[in-house]
Design a protein around this motif. Sequence first.
Motif, mmCIF file in Angstrom:
data_model
loop_
_atom_site.group_PDB
_atom_site.id
_atom_site.type_symbol
_atom_site.label_atom_id
_atom_site.label_comp_id
_atom_site.label_asym_id
_atom_site.label_seq_id
_atom_site.Cartn_x
_atom_site.Cartn_y
_atom_site.Cartn_z
ATOM 1 N N MET A 42 0.845 -1.190 0.000
ATOM 2 C CA MET A 42 0.000 0.000 0.000
ATOM 3 C C MET A 42 0.881 1.240 0.000
ATOM 4 S SD MET A 42 -3.390 0.866 0.739
ATOM 5 C CE MET A 42 -4.189 2.359 1.169
ATOM 6 N N THR A 43 0.570 2.156 -0.901
ATOM 7 C CA THR A 43 1.302 3.401 -1.032
ATOM 8 C C THR A 43 0.682 4.455 -0.122
ATOM 9 O OG1 THR A 43 1.776 2.845 -3.325
ATOM 10 C CG2 THR A 43 2.038 5.139 -2.699
ATOM 11 N N THR A 44 1.512 5.253 0.512
ATOM 12 C CA THR A 44 1.030 6.339 1.352
ATOM 13 C C THR A 44 0.710 7.543 0.480
ATOM 14 O OG1 THR A 44 2.422 5.582 3.161
ATOM 15 C CG2 THR A 44 1.621 7.841 3.291
ATOM 16 N N ALA A 45 -0.433 8.173 0.736
ATOM 17 C CA ALA A 45 -0.843 9.344 -0.035
ATOM 18 C C ALA A 45 0.017 10.541 0.374
ATOM 19 C CB ALA A 45 -2.319 9.638 0.196
ATOM 20 N N THR A 46 0.902 10.967 -0.532
ATOM 21 C CA THR A 46 1.773 12.102 -0.245
ATOM 22 C C THR A 46 1.729 13.180 -1.315
ATOM 23 O OG1 THR A 46 3.634 10.982 -1.302
ATOM 24 C CG2 THR A 46 3.425 10.719 1.084
ATOM 25 N N ALA A 47 1.194 12.858 -2.495
ATOM 26 C CA ALA A 47 1.182 13.809 -3.607
ATOM 27 C C ALA A 47 -0.142 14.562 -3.638
ATOM 28 C CB ALA A 47 1.402 13.074 -4.929
ATOM 29 N N ASN A 48 -0.078 15.844 -3.963
ATOM 30 C CA ASN A 48 -1.305 16.639 -4.042
ATOM 31 C C ASN A 48 -1.829 16.770 -5.469
ATOM 32 O OD1 ASN A 48 1.049 18.394 -4.378
ATOM 33 N ND2 ASN A 48 -0.429 20.060 -4.550
ATOM 34 N N ILE A 49 -1.051 16.313 -6.443
ATOM 35 C CA ILE A 49 -1.501 16.330 -7.833
ATOM 36 C C ILE A 49 -0.753 15.245 -8.584
ATOM 37 C CG2 ILE A 49 0.187 18.053 -8.637
ATOM 38 C CD1 ILE A 49 -2.304 19.252 -10.261
ATOM 39 N N GLY A 50 -1.385 14.714 -9.633
ATOM 40 C CA GLY A 50 -0.743 13.659 -10.402
ATOM 41 C C GLY A 50 -0.809 13.923 -11.887
ATOM 42 N N VAL A 51 0.154 13.363 -12.612
ATOM 43 C CA VAL A 51 0.198 13.474 -14.067
ATOM 44 C C VAL A 51 0.295 12.068 -14.645
ATOM 45 C CG1 VAL A 51 1.486 14.343 -16.067
ATOM 46 C CG2 VAL A 51 1.299 15.751 -14.002
ATOM 47 N N VAL A 52 -0.612 11.767 -15.581
ATOM 48 C CA VAL A 52 -0.603 10.495 -16.304
ATOM 49 C C VAL A 52 -0.173 10.787 -17.730
ATOM 50 C CG1 VAL A 52 -1.968 8.545 -17.125
ATOM 51 C CG2 VAL A 52 -2.468 9.551 -14.893
ATOM 52 N N GLY A 53 0.883 10.116 -18.175
ATOM 53 C CA GLY A 53 1.418 10.332 -19.517
ATOM 54 C C GLY A 53 2.681 11.167 -19.433
ATOM 55 N N LEU A 54 3.814 10.526 -19.662
ATOM 56 C CA LEU A 54 5.093 11.202 -19.435
ATOM 57 C C LEU A 54 5.921 11.371 -20.697
ATOM 58 C CD1 LEU A 54 6.014 9.550 -16.034
ATOM 59 C CD2 LEU A 54 5.014 11.814 -16.438
ATOM 60 N N ALA A 55 5.251 11.615 -21.821
ATOM 61 C CA ALA A 55 5.993 12.001 -23.024
ATOM 62 C C ALA A 55 6.463 13.443 -22.814
ATOM 63 C CB ALA A 55 5.116 11.852 -24.266
ATOM 64 N N VAL A 56 6.852 14.112 -23.852
ATOM 65 C CA VAL A 56 7.455 15.446 -23.713
ATOM 66 C C VAL A 56 6.551 16.415 -22.945
ATOM 67 C CG1 VAL A 56 8.301 17.453 -24.979
ATOM 68 C CG2 VAL A 56 8.881 15.166 -25.769
ATOM 69 N N MET A 57 5.305 16.541 -23.356
ATOM 70 C CA MET A 57 4.425 17.513 -22.693
ATOM 71 C C MET A 57 4.101 17.109 -21.258
ATOM 72 S SD MET A 57 1.920 18.756 -25.772
ATOM 73 C CE MET A 57 0.969 19.803 -24.708
ATOM 74 N N GLY A 58 3.799 15.835 -21.041
ATOM 75 C CA GLY A 58 3.454 15.377 -19.701
ATOM 76 C C GLY A 58 4.608 15.479 -18.724
ATOM 77 N N SER A 59 5.801 15.072 -19.164
ATOM 78 C CA SER A 59 6.951 15.141 -18.252
ATOM 79 C C SER A 59 7.308 16.595 -17.941
ATOM 80 C CB SER A 59 8.152 14.387 -18.821
ATOM 81 O OG SER A 59 8.595 14.960 -20.027
ATOM 82 N N ASN A 60 7.194 17.480 -18.924
ATOM 83 C CA ASN A 60 7.481 18.895 -18.672
ATOM 84 C C ASN A 60 6.428 19.523 -17.765
ATOM 85 O OD1 ASN A 60 9.958 19.271 -19.979
ATOM 86 N ND2 ASN A 60 8.956 19.380 -21.962
ATOM 87 N N LEU A 61 5.162 19.152 -17.930
ATOM 88 C CA LEU A 61 4.119 19.654 -17.040
ATOM 89 C C LEU A 61 4.385 19.166 -15.616
ATOM 90 C CD1 LEU A 61 1.456 21.099 -16.433
ATOM 91 C CD2 LEU A 61 0.287 18.972 -17.055
#
Length: 123
Positions: A1-20
């Motif tokens: 089980m992962t602990t909730a620590t992130a306040n926002i998430g990004v799905v898709g890590l191509a150029v635009m997603g990774s830069n966002l």
Amino acid sequence: MTTATANIGVVGLAVMGSNLARNLASREGNTVAVFNRSFEKTQAVLDAHPEAGFVPASTYQEFADSLVKPRTAIIMVKAGGPTDAVIDALVEVFEPGDIIVDGGNAYFPDTIRREKQVRETGI
């Protein structure tokens, strides 16, 4: 089980997603969860940008578990079928009150259809 620590998430890590994701992580107070269908891509982004402090996930469930509630995920994947697939997967692991943002270049009737379908879940 992962602990909730992130306040926002990004799905898709191509150029635009990774830069966002990097841009969001650079803002004070943000911790960003990241997910890509290919974990190798996720790992490459982690390796290239350790300063970002990303919270990596290898499954949609792990991604959801890493986000504090109400969860917010920004989708940065190709328009059409890939976007539908990601939304369907997130609906399976998200709860009413969570937020899904399509940051891609969607055809507006597709956006209207998706919003109508997802609205019924409370997401």
